[in-house]
Design a protein around this motif. Structure first.
Motif, PDB file in Angstrom:
ATOM      1  N   GLY A   8       4.100   4.568 -67.360  1.00 41.91           N
ATOM      2  CA  GLY A   8       3.933   2.993 -67.026  1.00 41.91           C
ATOM      3  C   GLY A   8       3.155   2.793 -65.858  1.00 41.91           C
ATOM      4  N   GLN A   9       2.759   3.868 -65.146  1.00 44.59           N
ATOM      5  CA  GLN A   9       2.079   3.685 -63.781  1.00 44.59           C
ATOM      6  C   GLN A   9       0.585   4.178 -64.359  1.00 44.59           C
ATOM      7  OE1 GLN A   9       3.830   5.788 -60.651  1.00 44.59           O
ATOM      8  NE2 GLN A   9       5.884   5.042 -61.102  1.00 44.59           N
ATOM      9  N   PRO A  10      -0.389   3.472 -63.630  1.00 49.73           N
ATOM     10  CA  PRO A  10      -1.725   3.880 -63.452  1.00 49.73           C
ATOM     11  C   PRO A  10      -1.864   5.282 -62.863  1.00 49.73           C
ATOM     12  CG  PRO A  10      -1.807   2.170 -62.034  1.00 49.73           C
ATOM     13  CD  PRO A  10      -0.285   2.190 -62.657  1.00 49.73           C
ATOM     14  N   VAL A  11      -2.611   6.340 -63.499  1.00 48.30           N
ATOM     15  CA  VAL A  11      -2.441   7.684 -62.728  1.00 48.30           C
ATOM     16  C   VAL A  11      -4.280   7.972 -62.636  1.00 48.30           C
ATOM     17  CG1 VAL A  11      -0.396   8.403 -63.363  1.00 48.30           C
ATOM     18  CG2 VAL A  11      -2.421   8.870 -64.825  1.00 48.30           C
ATOM     19  N   LYS A  12      -4.330   8.697 -61.497  1.00 45.97           N
ATOM     20  CA  LYS A  12      -5.485   9.345 -61.381  1.00 45.97           C
ATOM     21  C   LYS A  12      -5.535  10.922 -61.361  1.00 45.97           C
ATOM     22  CE  LYS A  12      -9.533  10.036 -58.131  1.00 45.97           C
ATOM     23  NZ  LYS A  12      -9.853   9.800 -56.666  1.00 45.97           N
ATOM     24  N   ILE A  13      -6.064  11.422 -62.587  1.00 45.08           N
ATOM     25  CA  ILE A  13      -5.914  12.891 -62.607  1.00 45.08           C
ATOM     26  C   ILE A  13      -7.207  13.682 -62.102  1.00 45.08           C
ATOM     27  CG2 ILE A  13      -5.503  14.843 -64.239  1.00 45.08           C
ATOM     28  CD1 ILE A  13      -4.006  12.593 -65.950  1.00 45.08           C
ATOM     29  N   SER A  14      -7.121  14.678 -61.326  1.00 46.48           N
ATOM     30  CA  SER A  14      -8.530  15.713 -60.962  1.00 46.48           C
ATOM     31  C   SER A  14      -7.931  16.887 -61.043  1.00 46.48           C
ATOM     32  CB  SER A  14      -9.001  15.035 -59.720  1.00 46.48           C
ATOM     33  OG  SER A  14      -7.954  15.193 -58.676  1.00 46.48           O
ATOM     34  N   PRO A  15      -8.865  17.887 -61.387  1.00 47.48           N
ATOM     35  CA  PRO A  15      -8.704  19.456 -61.449  1.00 47.48           C
ATOM     36  C   PRO A  15      -8.451  19.827 -60.012  1.00 47.48           C
ATOM     37  CG  PRO A  15     -10.802  19.241 -61.883  1.00 47.48           C
ATOM     38  CD  PRO A  15     -10.345  17.594 -61.765  1.00 47.48           C
ATOM     39  N   LEU A  16      -7.601  20.719 -59.932  1.00 45.12           N
ATOM     40  CA  LEU A  16      -7.456  21.534 -58.511  1.00 45.12           C
ATOM     41  C   LEU A  16      -8.202  23.063 -58.750  1.00 45.12           C
ATOM     42  CD1 LEU A  16      -3.918  20.742 -57.553  1.00 45.12           C
ATOM     43  CD2 LEU A  16      -5.915  20.049 -56.127  1.00 45.12           C
ATOM     44  N   SER A  17      -8.625  23.561 -58.146  1.00 44.82           N
ATOM     45  CA  SER A  17      -9.126  24.727 -57.986  1.00 44.82           C
ATOM     46  C   SER A  17      -8.090  26.039 -57.986  1.00 44.82           C
ATOM     47  CB  SER A  17     -10.245  25.079 -57.296  1.00 44.82           C
ATOM     48  OG  SER A  17     -10.255  24.780 -55.673  1.00 44.82           O
ATOM     49  N   GLY A  18      -8.719  27.146 -58.477  1.00 44.76           N
ATOM     50  CA  GLY A  18      -7.724  28.449 -57.970  1.00 44.76           C
ATOM     51  C   GLY A  18      -7.004  28.969 -59.048  1.00 44.76           C
ATOM     52  N   GLY A  19      -6.521  28.214 -60.401  1.00 42.54           N
ATOM     53  CA  GLY A  19      -5.709  28.769 -61.199  1.00 42.54           C
ATOM     54  C   GLY A  19      -6.721  29.717 -62.262  1.00 42.54           C
ATOM     55  N   LEU A  20      -6.062  30.793 -62.415  1.00 42.67           N
ATOM     56  CA  LEU A  20      -6.941  31.824 -63.347  1.00 42.67           C
ATOM     57  C   LEU A  20      -6.194  32.189 -64.687  1.00 42.67           C
ATOM     58  CD1 LEU A  20      -8.250  34.562 -61.013  1.00 42.67           C
ATOM     59  CD2 LEU A  20      -9.294  32.563 -61.907  1.00 42.67           C
ATOM     60  N   THR A  21      -4.884  31.857 -64.728  1.00 43.26           N
ATOM     61  CA  THR A  21      -4.187  31.901 -66.071  1.00 43.26           C
ATOM     62  C   THR A  21      -3.451  30.632 -66.563  1.00 43.26           C
ATOM     63  OG1 THR A  21      -2.370  32.770 -64.590  1.00 43.26           O
ATOM     64  CG2 THR A  21      -3.589  34.237 -65.714  1.00 43.26           C
ATOM     65  N   ASN A  22      -3.759  29.484 -65.625  1.00 42.99           N
ATOM     66  CA  ASN A  22      -3.257  28.282 -65.955  1.00 42.99           C
ATOM     67  C   ASN A  22      -4.305  27.109 -65.313  1.00 42.99           C
ATOM     68  OD1 ASN A  22      -2.767  27.619 -63.022  1.00 42.99           O
ATOM     69  ND2 ASN A  22      -1.477  29.478 -62.902  1.00 42.99           N
ATOM     70  N   GLU A  23      -3.699  25.767 -65.581  1.00 39.98           N
ATOM     71  CA  GLU A  23      -4.556  24.615 -65.237  1.00 39.98           C
ATOM     72  C   GLU A  23      -3.873  23.851 -64.304  1.00 39.98           C
ATOM     73  OE1 GLU A  23      -6.330  22.831 -68.615  1.00 39.98           O
ATOM     74  OE2 GLU A  23      -6.954  24.562 -69.631  1.00 39.98           O
ATOM     75  N   ASN A  24      -4.376  23.491 -63.207  1.00 43.56           N
ATOM     76  CA  ASN A  24      -3.658  22.683 -62.042  1.00 43.56           C
ATOM     77  C   ASN A  24      -4.299  21.587 -61.765  1.00 43.56           C
ATOM     78  OD1 ASN A  24      -1.431  24.644 -61.614  1.00 43.56           O
ATOM     79  ND2 ASN A  24      -3.087  25.932 -60.691  1.00 43.56           N
ATOM     80  N   TYR A  25      -3.714  20.336 -61.906  1.00 41.10           N
ATOM     81  CA  TYR A  25      -4.109  19.269 -61.592  1.00 41.10           C
ATOM     82  C   TYR A  25      -3.429  18.342 -60.534  1.00 41.10           C
ATOM     83  CZ  TYR A  25      -6.613  20.140 -66.053  1.00 41.10           C
ATOM     84  OH  TYR A  25      -7.332  20.616 -67.074  1.00 41.10           O
ATOM     85  N   LEU A  26      -4.243  17.831 -59.758  1.00 40.16           N
ATOM     86  CA  LEU A  26      -3.852  16.753 -58.632  1.00 40.16           C
ATOM     87  C   LEU A  26      -3.594  15.284 -59.449  1.00 40.16           C
ATOM     88  CD1 LEU A  26      -2.864  15.510 -55.840  1.00 40.16           C
ATOM     89  CD2 LEU A  26      -5.266  15.126 -55.566  1.00 40.16           C
ATOM     90  N   VAL A  27      -2.179  14.864 -59.487  1.00 42.38           N
ATOM     91  CA  VAL A  27      -2.139  13.659 -60.056  1.00 42.38           C
ATOM     92  C   VAL A  27      -1.539  12.626 -59.053  1.00 42.38           C
ATOM     93  CG1 VAL A  27      -0.544  12.352 -61.754  1.00 42.38           C
ATOM     94  CG2 VAL A  27      -1.625  14.581 -62.356  1.00 42.38           C
ATOM     95  N   GLU A  28      -2.378  11.471 -58.938  1.00 37.76           N
ATOM     96  CA  GLU A  28      -2.184  10.416 -58.000  1.00 37.76           C
ATOM     97  C   GLU A  28      -1.346   9.169 -58.865  1.00 37.76           C
ATOM     98  OE1 GLU A  28      -4.922  10.399 -54.567  1.00 37.76           O
ATOM     99  OE2 GLU A  28      -6.389  11.350 -56.308  1.00 37.76           O
ATOM    100  N   ALA A  29      -0.334   8.815 -58.468  1.00 38.57           N
ATOM    101  CA  ALA A  29       0.200   7.508 -59.166  1.00 38.57           C
ATOM    102  C   ALA A  29       0.981   6.720 -57.869  1.00 38.57           C
ATOM    103  CB  ALA A  29       1.202   7.876 -59.988  1.00 38.57           C
ATOM    104  N   GLU A  30       0.839   5.545 -57.609  1.00 36.64           N
ATOM    105  CA  GLU A  30       1.090   4.566 -56.679  1.00 36.64           C
ATOM    106  C   GLU A  30       1.546   5.035 -55.364  1.00 36.64           C
ATOM    107  OE1 GLU A  30       4.618   2.755 -58.430  1.00 36.64           O
ATOM    108  OE2 GLU A  30       3.613   1.453 -59.783  1.00 36.64           O
ATOM    109  N   GLY A  31       0.244   5.650 -55.046  1.00 32.99           N
ATOM    110  CA  GLY A  31       0.215   6.104 -53.648  1.00 32.99           C
ATOM    111  C   GLY A  31       1.012   7.765 -53.292  1.00 32.99           C
ATOM    112  N   LYS A  32       1.647   8.247 -54.370  1.00 32.97           N
ATOM    113  CA  LYS A  32       2.075   9.552 -54.449  1.00 32.97           C
ATOM    114  C   LYS A  32       1.161  10.582 -55.052  1.00 32.97           C
ATOM    115  CE  LYS A  32       6.807   7.604 -54.198  1.00 32.97           C
ATOM    116  NZ  LYS A  32       8.195   7.576 -54.736  1.00 32.97           N
ATOM    117  N   ARG A  33       1.536  11.634 -54.505  1.00 33.24           N
ATOM    118  CA  ARG A  33       0.662  12.793 -55.056  1.00 33.24           C
ATOM    119  C   ARG A  33       1.595  13.995 -55.581  1.00 33.24           C
ATOM    120  NH1 ARG A  33      -3.624  14.177 -50.304  1.00 33.24           N
ATOM    121  NH2 ARG A  33      -1.629  14.177 -49.109  1.00 33.24           N
ATOM    122  N   TYR A  34       1.147  14.479 -56.712  1.00 32.82           N
ATOM    123  CA  TYR A  34       1.743  15.420 -57.568  1.00 32.82           C
ATOM    124  C   TYR A  34       1.034  16.448 -58.071  1.00 32.82           C
ATOM    125  CZ  TYR A  34       4.781  11.262 -58.041  1.00 32.82           C
ATOM    126  OH  TYR A  34       5.587  10.215 -57.709  1.00 32.82           O
TER     127      TYR A  34
END
Length: 302
Positions: free
Chosen positions: A19-45
């Motif tokens: 229910g929150q607006p999220v911003k998703i951007s890729p994180l570099s470095g993963g060679l066997t997976n995909e990692n993303y930075l997710v920002e929602a309501e001022g918090k980062r995951y």
């Protein structure tokens, strides 16, 4: 499926920011997976998605989730904030701080900090499964046969020597402990207090000396820094354990050569896996052909 679409679909299944607006951007470095930075309501995951056909690399996602939670309990691994069953999506604590490189780890001060992190991780709750590089090499060779994967010429000629190395490191084996086993320099993040360790895909209970040797190889430590890491971890420059570290460092290259060769055949990640595995094998051959190898094997088994 394009990565952005896959990330959007995964994020839509996460209850943490529903229910929150999220911003998703890729994180570099993963060679066997995909990692993303997710920002929602001022918090980062950090949102982590499994890569393509990674079961061929002996990556067990149940093991990864269990072990990531266990590592988090030591304060060294990131907290697991949510796991979406069935999709193997993990939402992890975002650790603020610089990601390490081989260069930033190459000092006695940093070897002492690395040893502190290893002590905490290795003293933590047992991981779900065990890890043994020698058995993993056997598994990877079966995958190579089944999928007609190209590996360096002459690789199998060195398998009798690999068996000799296994016997040498077994003489003074340490009690197995929860180990990371894939300690790229970029898997260390400095949060200002501790060197945190991320990415538990290949984690498992193992001889702690494997973690020491593996990280020394990944961070391109010379013999003086390897000795400093040994002293920081064991309290002395234990000749036998230093030799075992050096042998496990070699085995990292021998084993991950096959990992890279398999990745070159299956991965959708834009990365030069062929260059990676050929480089690791050349580095391994330099040691396999050297006088140092016999000396280390003798010191490890004395």
């Amino acid at each position: 499926m394009p990565r952005s679409v896959r990330a959007d679909e995964a994020a839509a299944r996460v209850a943490l920011w529903k229910g929150q607006p999220v911003k998703i951007s890729p994180l570099s470095g993963g060679l066997t997976n995909e990692n993303y930075l997710v920002e929602a309501e001022g918090k980062r995951y950090v949102m982590r998605l499994p890569g393509q056909s990674t079961e061929l690399l002996s990556i067990d996602r149940e093991n990864e989730v269990h072990n990531t939670k266990a590592a988090a309990s030591t304060g060294i691994g990131p907290q697991v904030l949510e796991h979406v069953p069935g999709a193997d999506v993990m939402v992890l604590e975002f650790i603020a701080g610089p990601t390490m490189t081989a260069k930033t780890l190459q000092s006695p001060r940093m070897t002492a900090r690395m040893a502190q992190s290893f002590h905490r991780l290795h003293a933590g709750p047992r991981f779900l499964h065990d890890f043994d590089m020698f058995r993993l090499i056997e598994y990877y060779l079966r995958i190579v046969e089944e999928h007609d994967v190209r590996i360096p010429d002459g690789y199998r000629d060195w398998l009798p020597m690999v068996a000799d190395i296994e016997r040498a490191v077994a003489v003074a084996a340490l009690v197995s402990a929860p180990c990371h086993n894939d300690l790229l320099s970029e898997n260390f993040i400095d949060d200002g207090v501790s060197l945190r360790i991320v990415d538990y895909e290949l984690s498992g209970n193992n001889d702690p000396c494997f973690d020491l040797g593996n990280t020394a190889q990944e961070a391109e430590f010379d013999q003086e820094l390897r000795a400093a890491l040994c002293e920081a971890y064991f309290g002395s420059r234990d000749r036998r354990q230093l030799a075992r570290m050096n042998l496990f460092a070699l085995m990292s290259d021998v084993g991950w050569t096959l990992w890279g060769a398999i990745q070159a055949g299956i991965s959708a990640v834009d990365f030069d896996f062929r260059g990676y595995y050929l480089g690791r094998w050349e580095r391994a051959l330099e040691v396999l052909r050297s006088d140092r190898l016999r000396r280390w094997m003798s010191e490890a088994s004395d």
